[in-house]
Design an enzyme around this catalytic site. Structure first.
Site, PDB file in Angstrom:
ATOM      1  N   GLY A  46       0.819  -1.198   0.000  1.00 34.76           N
ATOM      2  CA  GLY A  46       0.000   0.000   0.000  1.00 34.76           C
ATOM      3  C   GLY A  46       0.855   1.251   0.000  1.00 34.76           C
ATOM      4  O   GLY A  46       2.007   1.228   0.441  1.00 34.76           O
ATOM      5  N   GLN A  51       2.802   9.914   1.386  1.00 37.45           N
ATOM      6  CA  GLN A  51       4.097   9.233   1.398  1.00 37.45           C
ATOM      7  C   GLN A  51       4.968   9.621   0.212  1.00 37.45           C
ATOM      8  O   GLN A  51       6.170   9.383   0.233  1.00 37.45           O
ATOM      9  CB  GLN A  51       3.909   7.720   1.435  1.00 37.45           C
ATOM     10  N   CYS A  92       6.091  -0.124   7.273  1.00 31.98           N
ATOM     11  CA  CYS A  92       5.650   1.016   6.468  1.00 31.98           C
ATOM     12  C   CYS A  92       6.793   1.452   5.558  1.00 31.98           C
ATOM     13  O   CYS A  92       7.946   1.528   5.998  1.00 31.98           O
ATOM     14  CB  CYS A  92       5.243   2.155   7.402  1.00 31.98           C
ATOM     15  N   LEU A  93       6.461   1.762   4.315  1.00 31.56           N
ATOM     16  CA  LEU A  93       7.486   2.231   3.379  1.00 31.56           C
ATOM     17  C   LEU A  93       8.103   3.551   3.834  1.00 31.56           C
ATOM     18  O   LEU A  93       9.218   3.876   3.443  1.00 31.56           O
ATOM     19  CB  LEU A  93       6.890   2.370   1.976  1.00 31.56           C
ATOM     20  N   HIS A 134      -4.301   1.302   7.734  1.00 30.70           N
ATOM     21  CA  HIS A 134      -2.950   1.870   7.725  1.00 30.70           C
ATOM     22  C   HIS A 134      -2.867   3.034   6.735  1.00 30.70           C
ATOM     23  O   HIS A 134      -2.365   4.120   7.064  1.00 30.70           O
ATOM     24  CB  HIS A 134      -1.962   0.754   7.356  1.00 30.70           C
ATOM     25  N   GLU A 135      -3.352   2.820   5.509  1.00 31.63           N
ATOM     26  CA  GLU A 135      -3.237   3.850   4.471  1.00 31.63           C
ATOM     27  C   GLU A 135      -4.157   5.032   4.759  1.00 31.63           C
ATOM     28  O   GLU A 135      -3.775   6.191   4.534  1.00 31.63           O
ATOM     29  CB  GLU A 135      -3.513   3.269   3.084  1.00 31.63           C
ATOM     30  N   HIS A 138      -2.603   7.423   7.108  1.00 31.52           N
ATOM     31  CA  HIS A 138      -1.670   8.362   6.456  1.00 31.52           C
ATOM     32  C   HIS A 138      -2.399   9.626   5.995  1.00 31.52           C
ATOM     33  O   HIS A 138      -1.838  10.726   6.057  1.00 31.52           O
ATOM     34  CB  HIS A 138      -0.988   7.719   5.247  1.00 31.52           C
TER      35      HIS A 138
END
Length: 171
Positions: A46, A51, A92-93, A134-135, A138
């Site tokens: 994701g 991000q 997480c990226l 999670h997304e 953000h």
């Protein structure tokens, strides 16, 4: 399409709340395609627009097996129902190299628009439910580590600084 640079903690753009997308333009469609390419290249399951430095309510996800990819592009996503508890390890990226267990809902119902502007309501469990939560976090300026207790946040900061030093030495 292009691979976009991913912003890393503690970049301030990750703490900003995102603006809704009022019109699905070609620019938004290109951003979604670039975000998908970036997510797959990372690799991740994701990616939210903040991000990549853009505070718009747009996420891309693919939690399906690699043999059968299923890209989800969600514009202005919101969770409309939640139930159950899940306590799974997340990464997480934007926080590379750090993983921890986070409490989430095990089942969610999400409403969003797709790239054609159609409203979609989708129920999700397992990894997909976690990824949606999670997304969407953000988009509200939250990282998964914001769900940690104060003690665990302090431990995270120390450990993450060590991870960053190790990554710098490898370069």
């Amino acid at each position: 399409m292009a691979i976009l640079p991913i912003r890393h903690y503690p970049d301030p753009v990750l703490k900003n709340k995102s603006e809704p997308i009022l019109t699905i333009t070609e620019e938004i469609k290109t951003l979604a395609a670039d975000m998908a390419e970036t997510m797959y290249a990372a690799p991740g399951v994701g990616l939210a627009a903040p991000q990549v430095g853009i505070n718009k309510k747009l996420v891309v996800m693919d939690c399906a097996p690699k043999e059968n990819p299923e890209l989800i592009v969600a514009i202005n996503p919101e969770i409309i129902e939640r139930e159950g508890d899940s306590f799974e390890e997340e990464g997480c990226l934007s926080v590379p190299g750090y993983y921890c267990r986070i409490k989430r809902n095990s089942h969610v119902k999400v409403r969003y628009q797709n790239l054609e502007g159609q409203t979609v309501e989708r129920e999700a469990t397992g990894l997909l439910a976690i990824a949606f939560q999670h997304e969407i976090d953000h988009l509200h300026g939250l990282l998964f580590v914001d769900h940690l207790s104060s003690l665990k946040k302090n431990m995270f900061r120390k450990k993450y600084q060590k991870i960053q030093r190790q990554q710098e030495q490898e370069l």
